[in-house]
Design an enzyme around this catalytic site. Structure first.
Site, PDB file in Angstrom:
ATOM      1  CE  LYS A 204      -0.973  -3.895   4.020  1.00 36.61           C
ATOM      2  NZ  LYS A 204       0.447  -3.940   3.662  1.00 36.61           N
ATOM      3  NE  ARG A 239      -0.388  -0.965  -2.779  1.00 39.71           N
ATOM      4  CZ  ARG A 239      -1.202  -1.965  -2.435  1.00 39.71           C
ATOM      5  NH1 ARG A 239      -1.492  -2.181  -1.146  1.00 39.71           N
ATOM      6  NH2 ARG A 239      -1.735  -2.754  -3.353  1.00 39.71           N
TER       7      ARG A 239
END
Length: 257
Positions: A204, A239
């Site tokens: 991210k 995840r």
């Protein structure tokens, strides 16, 4: 939880798996590398992403969900729409992973409860096109915890079993770099409520801000380190994009402990 996006515009792997056969092959490879769950998504939820029409979202994911389900893979569908979730569950998915915590579609809560599916409730302010909407956080860990527990209570009131509900604090959705780190460090505080905690920080943008690495696919080393740290702090579902690397790091971390 391995990430299999079948989108043209996801921030890291957009366009990589538009061919369903490629997406299915990658999902099976992730399982071979140690993934317990394969999360299939047909709409990008990156900040400021444009909404995808439900018919297009379903067209993208259905063959992948069906193909993986036929191989006995535990499939999660990453969607915020009841019509897409319903079709995915019919096709073999067993988990609904909703970035809106079942709020964007008024039919979603009832559907998940009726189908007795497992669910991941994620914290997100605003919509994907504006995840920064809303008042500032007073204490990001406690504010997010309060919201998620309220959503979990709504699920249980609708008839869902407590053991079917997982909580995701929404790393990367409308928080500052410091707040992202606080949420990862605070995974244990969220886990105290008795629900499994999912952390999804792989590749991210806040990692890019911390490291100076602009290309998301080059952020795996930091992503793996954060996944291990999240697990150490109390997360039970990770995840990730790099399943093999994360599995290796978790094994060594467990041995060290």
């Amino acid at each position: 939880m391995a990430i299999v996006n079948v989108t043209p515009d996801s921030f890291s792997d957009g366009g990589d798996r538009l061919d369903p056969a490629r997406a299915i092959d990658d999902g099976l490879r992730f399982v071979a590398e140690g993934a317990d769950i394969v999360d299939v998504g047909g709409e990008s939820t990156r900040p400021r992403a444009s909404p995808t029409p439900p018919d297009e979202e379903l067209r993208r994911i259905r063959p992948v969900v069906e193909g993986l389900g036929r191989q006995g893979v535990l499939v999660s569908v990453d969607t915020r729409r009841a019509s897409v979730a319903r079709a995915a569950l019919d096709a073999g998915a067993r988990i609904v992973n909703d970035v809106s915590a079942l709020r964007d579609d008024p039919d979603m809560l009832r559907l998940v409860a009726q189908r007795e599916a497992d669910v991941v409730l994620m914290h997100r302010r605003g919509l994907p096109e504006n995840v920064f909407a809303g008042p500032p956080y007073e204490n990001v860990v406690e504010d997010v915890r309060r919201f998620l527990l309220e959503r979990a209570a709504a699920c249980e009131a609708a008839g869902m079993k407590r053991g079917c509900i997982a909580l995701d604090p929404g790393v990367g959705f409308g928080k500052s770099v410091g707040q992202e780190l606080e949420l990862i460090a605070g995974a244990g505080r969220l886990a105290e409520a008795g629900y499994p905690v999912l952390i999804g920080c792989s590749r991210k943008s806040f990692i890019g801000k911390l490291t100076g690495i602009a290309e998301p696919k080059r952020r795996d080393p930091a992503s793996i380190w954060l996944a291990v740290e999240a697990a150490r702090r109390g997360a039970s579902i990770l995840r990730v994009h790099d399943v093999a690397g994360t599995r290796q790091a978790l094994a060594v971390s467990a041995a060290m402990r």
